[in-house]
Design a protein around this motif. Structure first.
Motif, PDB file in Angstrom:
ATOM      1  N   ASN A 167       0.840  -1.201   0.000  1.00 52.67           N
ATOM      2  CA  ASN A 167       0.000   0.000   0.000  1.00 52.67           C
ATOM      3  C   ASN A 167       0.876   1.252   0.000  1.00 52.67           C
ATOM      4  O   ASN A 167       0.817   2.063   0.931  1.00 52.67           O
ATOM      5  CB  ASN A 167      -0.921   0.006   1.223  1.00 52.67           C
ATOM      6  N   PRO A 168       1.715   1.431  -1.036  1.00 51.25           N
ATOM      7  CA  PRO A 168       2.623   2.593  -1.054  1.00 51.25           C
ATOM      8  C   PRO A 168       1.850   3.906  -1.091  1.00 51.25           C
ATOM      9  O   PRO A 168       0.817   4.014  -1.770  1.00 51.25           O
ATOM     10  CB  PRO A 168       3.432   2.385  -2.342  1.00 51.25           C
ATOM     11  N   GLY A 169       2.336   4.877  -0.319  1.00 50.22           N
ATOM     12  CA  GLY A 169       1.703   6.189  -0.298  1.00 50.22           C
ATOM     13  C   GLY A 169       0.522   6.299   0.646  1.00 50.22           C
ATOM     14  O   GLY A 169       0.000   7.395   0.849  1.00 50.22           O
ATOM     15  N   VAL A 170       0.089   5.189   1.238  1.00 46.17           N
ATOM     16  CA  VAL A 170      -1.059   5.199   2.152  1.00 46.17           C
ATOM     17  C   VAL A 170      -0.568   5.441   3.579  1.00 46.17           C
ATOM     18  O   VAL A 170       0.346   4.774   4.051  1.00 46.17           O
ATOM     19  CB  VAL A 170      -1.835   3.868   2.095  1.00 46.17           C
ATOM     20  N   ALA A 171      -1.167   6.414   4.265  1.00 41.72           N
ATOM     21  CA  ALA A 171      -0.801   6.718   5.648  1.00 41.72           C
ATOM     22  C   ALA A 171      -1.598   5.818   6.594  1.00 41.72           C
ATOM     23  O   ALA A 171      -2.821   5.716   6.480  1.00 41.72           O
ATOM     24  CB  ALA A 171      -1.085   8.183   5.955  1.00 41.72           C
ATOM     25  N   LEU A 177      -2.605   0.325  12.408  1.00 38.10           N
ATOM     26  CA  LEU A 177      -1.556  -0.694  12.395  1.00 38.10           C
ATOM     27  C   LEU A 177      -1.787  -1.730  13.496  1.00 38.10           C
ATOM     28  O   LEU A 177      -1.581  -2.931  13.281  1.00 38.10           O
ATOM     29  CB  LEU A 177      -0.186  -0.039  12.568  1.00 38.10           C
ATOM     30  N   LEU A 178      -2.215  -1.273  14.664  1.00 40.20           N
ATOM     31  CA  LEU A 178      -2.512  -2.204  15.744  1.00 40.20           C
ATOM     32  C   LEU A 178      -3.598  -3.197  15.335  1.00 40.20           C
ATOM     33  O   LEU A 178      -3.495  -4.398  15.575  1.00 40.20           O
ATOM     34  CB  LEU A 178      -2.948  -1.435  16.997  1.00 40.20           C
ATOM     35  N   ASP A 179      -4.653  -2.698  14.694  1.00 39.43           N
ATOM     36  CA  ASP A 179      -5.751  -3.566  14.262  1.00 39.43           C
ATOM     37  C   ASP A 179      -5.308  -4.540  13.175  1.00 39.43           C
ATOM     38  O   ASP A 179      -5.658  -5.724  13.200  1.00 39.43           O
ATOM     39  CB  ASP A 179      -6.921  -2.728  13.740  1.00 39.43           C
ATOM     40  N   ARG A 180      -4.530  -4.042  12.202  1.00 37.85           N
ATOM     41  CA  ARG A 180      -4.162  -4.859  11.049  1.00 37.85           C
ATOM     42  C   ARG A 180      -3.059  -5.874  11.368  1.00 37.85           C
ATOM     43  O   ARG A 180      -3.048  -6.977  10.815  1.00 37.85           O
ATOM     44  CB  ARG A 180      -3.696  -3.957   9.895  1.00 37.85           C
ATOM     45  N   ILE A 181      -2.135  -5.510  12.222  1.00 36.65           N
ATOM     46  CA  ILE A 181      -0.972  -6.369  12.477  1.00 36.65           C
ATOM     47  C   ILE A 181      -1.130  -7.201  13.746  1.00 36.65           C
ATOM     48  O   ILE A 181      -0.875  -8.403  13.755  1.00 36.65           O
ATOM     49  CB  ILE A 181       0.321  -5.531  12.567  1.00 36.65           C
ATOM     50  N   TRP A 182      -1.557  -6.578  14.833  1.00 39.92           N
ATOM     51  CA  TRP A 182      -1.667  -7.295  16.102  1.00 39.92           C
ATOM     52  C   TRP A 182      -3.059  -7.889  16.321  1.00 39.92           C
ATOM     53  O   TRP A 182      -3.201  -8.863  17.034  1.00 39.92           O
ATOM     54  CB  TRP A 182      -1.311  -6.380  17.271  1.00 39.92           C
ATOM     55  N   GLY A 183      -4.080  -7.274  15.738  1.00 33.95           N
ATOM     56  CA  GLY A 183      -5.443  -7.768  15.899  1.00 33.95           C
ATOM     57  C   GLY A 183      -6.226  -6.948  16.912  1.00 33.95           C
ATOM     58  O   GLY A 183      -5.670  -6.382  17.847  1.00 33.95           O
ATOM     59  N   ILE A 214       4.804  10.390   9.824  1.00 40.18           N
ATOM     60  CA  ILE A 214       3.941  11.541   9.568  1.00 40.18           C
ATOM     61  C   ILE A 214       3.477  12.077  10.914  1.00 40.18           C
ATOM     62  O   ILE A 214       2.673  11.443  11.608  1.00 40.18           O
ATOM     63  CB  ILE A 214       2.726  11.161   8.704  1.00 40.18           C
ATOM     64  N   ARG A 215       4.014  13.205  11.292  1.00 38.96           N
ATOM     65  CA  ARG A 215       3.748  13.764  12.614  1.00 38.96           C
ATOM     66  C   ARG A 215       2.243  13.939  12.847  1.00 38.96           C
ATOM     67  O   ARG A 215       1.536  14.534  12.033  1.00 38.96           O
ATOM     68  CB  ARG A 215       4.457  15.109  12.769  1.00 38.96           C
ATOM     69  N   GLY A 216       1.775  13.419  13.965  1.00 42.48           N
ATOM     70  CA  GLY A 216       0.374  13.556  14.333  1.00 42.48           C
ATOM     71  C   GLY A 216      -0.547  12.573  13.631  1.00 42.48           C
ATOM     72  O   GLY A 216      -1.753  12.562  13.899  1.00 42.48           O
ATOM     73  N   VAL A 217       0.008  11.755  12.723  1.00 40.09           N
ATOM     74  CA  VAL A 217      -0.835  10.810  11.975  1.00 40.09           C
ATOM     75  C   VAL A 217      -0.377   9.378  12.202  1.00 40.09           C
ATOM     76  O   VAL A 217      -1.105   8.548  12.739  1.00 40.09           O
ATOM     77  CB  VAL A 217      -0.830  11.134  10.460  1.00 40.09           C
ATOM     78  N   GLY A 218       0.844   9.062  11.772  1.00 37.77           N
ATOM     79  CA  GLY A 218       1.331   7.699  11.886  1.00 37.77           C
ATOM     80  C   GLY A 218       2.510   7.463  10.961  1.00 37.77           C
ATOM     81  O   GLY A 218       3.498   8.223  11.006  1.00 37.77           O
TER      82      GLY A 218
END
Length: 224
Positions: A167-171, A177-183, A214-218
């Motif tokens: 997903n290049p370019g997607v913030a 990330l917690l939901d997608r990677i850790w569950g 990205i400061r304030g985003v992720g």
């Protein structure tokens, strides 16, 4: 799926073993850090529950040794220490997740399921080799190459890179990330995300600047 439980407290190890086997896991138990590496040479588990306070070889040193030789084996670090420094150090040495004593046994089982799951959603698994810039990712072989050199990634680092490269370019926010990677069923702090991102970035050699904060985003992975 086989889990190696490494804990010198026999009652705690027995409790973990009982509940994991109730959930369908196979288990083995070591009560001394000196037993672990010889055991791994004979039979590799699908995941390790590793207590930090161990006789023989301490959990931190053992985590480092395991990840140097078997980077693909996920490690759930168990600690009775309350200091954040110990947790961060464990994650930097390669642990995929951590849980503090005393823990809720259901939460521990959920975390074991998460760290041993290769993808958050099997339907979203990317098939075939992914090439982006100087990075090549082979999901089937679970290997990553940068400039033709194979790099060792933990399971969490691999999943993060696979998600970003796909997903290049997607913030992605830390929550996403917690939901997608850790569950969604596992409690992990934002600090865990940051440590794993830093660790992944450091391993990407000349491509590390593409993993942007990205400061304030992720975080975002810049297209090649």
């Amino acid at each position: 799926m086989k889990i190696l439980i490494v804990d010198d407290e026999e009652d705690i190890a027995g409790l973990i073993q009982f509940h994991l086997e109730e959930e369908g896991f196979q288990t083995e138990v070591c009560h001394n850090g000196m037993e672990v590496l010889p055991r791994l040479e004979k039979n590799l588990p699908d995941g390790i529950i590793l207590d930090l306070m161990l006789p023989g070889i301490g959990g931190m040193d053992l985590c480092k040794r395991i990840k140097e030789k078997y980077p693909h084996i996920p490690i759930l670090m168990v600690t009775a220490k309350t200091g954040e420094t110990d947790v961060v150090l464990g994650l930097e040495l390669g642990a995929d997740d951590y849980i503090r004593k005393p823990f809720n046994i259901r939460e521990l089982v959920a975390r074991v399921r998460t760290v041993t799951r290769r993808t958050t959603d099997p339907n979203q698994e990317i098939q075939g080799t992914i090439s982006t810039g100087k990075i090549q990712i082979n999901p089937t072989a679970h290997k990553v190459f940068v400039e033709g050199t194979e790099i060792d990634l933990t399971l969490i680092e691999f999943k993060l890179l696979q998600l970003f490269a796909g997903n290049p370019g997607v913030a992605f926010s830390r929550d996403k990330l917690l939901d997608r990677i850790w569950g969604k069923d596992v409690f992990v702090t934002d600090r865990t995300v940051d440590v794993n991102i830093k660790r992944l970035r450091d391993k990407l050699l000349s491509e590390k600047e593409r993993l942007e904060t990205i400061r304030g985003v992720g975080y975002r992975f810049r297209d090649a």
